[in-house]
Design a protein around this motif. Structure first.
Motif, short mmCIF file in Angstrom:
data_model
loop_
_atom_site.label_atom_id
_atom_site.label_comp_id
_atom_site.label_asym_id
_atom_site.label_seq_id
_atom_site.Cartn_x
_atom_site.Cartn_y
_atom_site.Cartn_z
N PRO A 85 1.09 -1.48 1.44
CA PRO A 85 1.18 -0.87 0.11
C PRO A 85 -0.18 -0.92 -0.60
O PRO A 85 -0.91 -1.91 -0.49
CB PRO A 85 2.21 -1.72 -0.64
CG PRO A 85 2.93 -2.50 0.42
CD PRO A 85 1.99 -2.61 1.58
N VAL A 86 -0.50 0.15 -1.29
CA VAL A 86 -1.74 0.22 -2.05
C VAL A 86 -1.41 -0.09 -3.50
O VAL A 86 -0.54 0.52 -4.11
CB VAL A 86 -2.37 1.63 -1.94
CG1 VAL A 86 -3.62 1.71 -2.79
CG2 VAL A 86 -2.66 1.96 -0.51
N ASN A 87 -2.12 -1.09 -4.05
CA ASN A 87 -1.93 -1.44 -5.46
C ASN A 87 -2.81 -0.54 -6.32
O ASN A 87 -4.01 -0.47 -6.07
CB ASN A 87 -2.27 -2.91 -5.71
CG ASN A 87 -1.28 -3.82 -5.01
OD1 ASN A 87 -0.12 -3.49 -4.86
ND2 ASN A 87 -1.76 -4.95 -4.53
#
Length: 88
Positions: A85-87
């Motif tokens: 997941p990309v924050n």
């Protein structure tokens, strides 16, 4: 033994990785085919699970569970690309 697909390894792989590794992409060391771990042809369950390339049938990974540990052999893959997941 029954043949399943790579999705059958989701629970075992989740014990090792914090992400769903069945969405990761492997590159087969035998033929260079690249695809999602979920597309592997899976044989098992005892004594462990063996994931084979859907293109050439070479062994891509092996997974064996033992009390208190899991053995993961990835020598049949050149690369394992795991989506995280990309924050923002």
């Amino acid at each position: 033994m029954n043949e399943l697909d790579g999705n059958a390894m989701a629970g075992s792989l989740r014990e090792i990785f914090a992400v769903d590794v069945t969405a990761a992409r492997f590159t087969c060391a035998g033929c260079g085919h690249a695809d999602a771990v979920a597309t592997l042809r899976l044989w098992g369950p005892a004594p462990g699970q063996v994931g084979r390339c859907p293109h050439c049938d070479d062994v891509v990974l092996r997974l064996v569970s033992a009390p208190g540990r899991v053995f993961l052999d990835l020598r049949g893959t050149v690369r394992l690309e795991v989506p995280v997941p990309v924050n923002p």
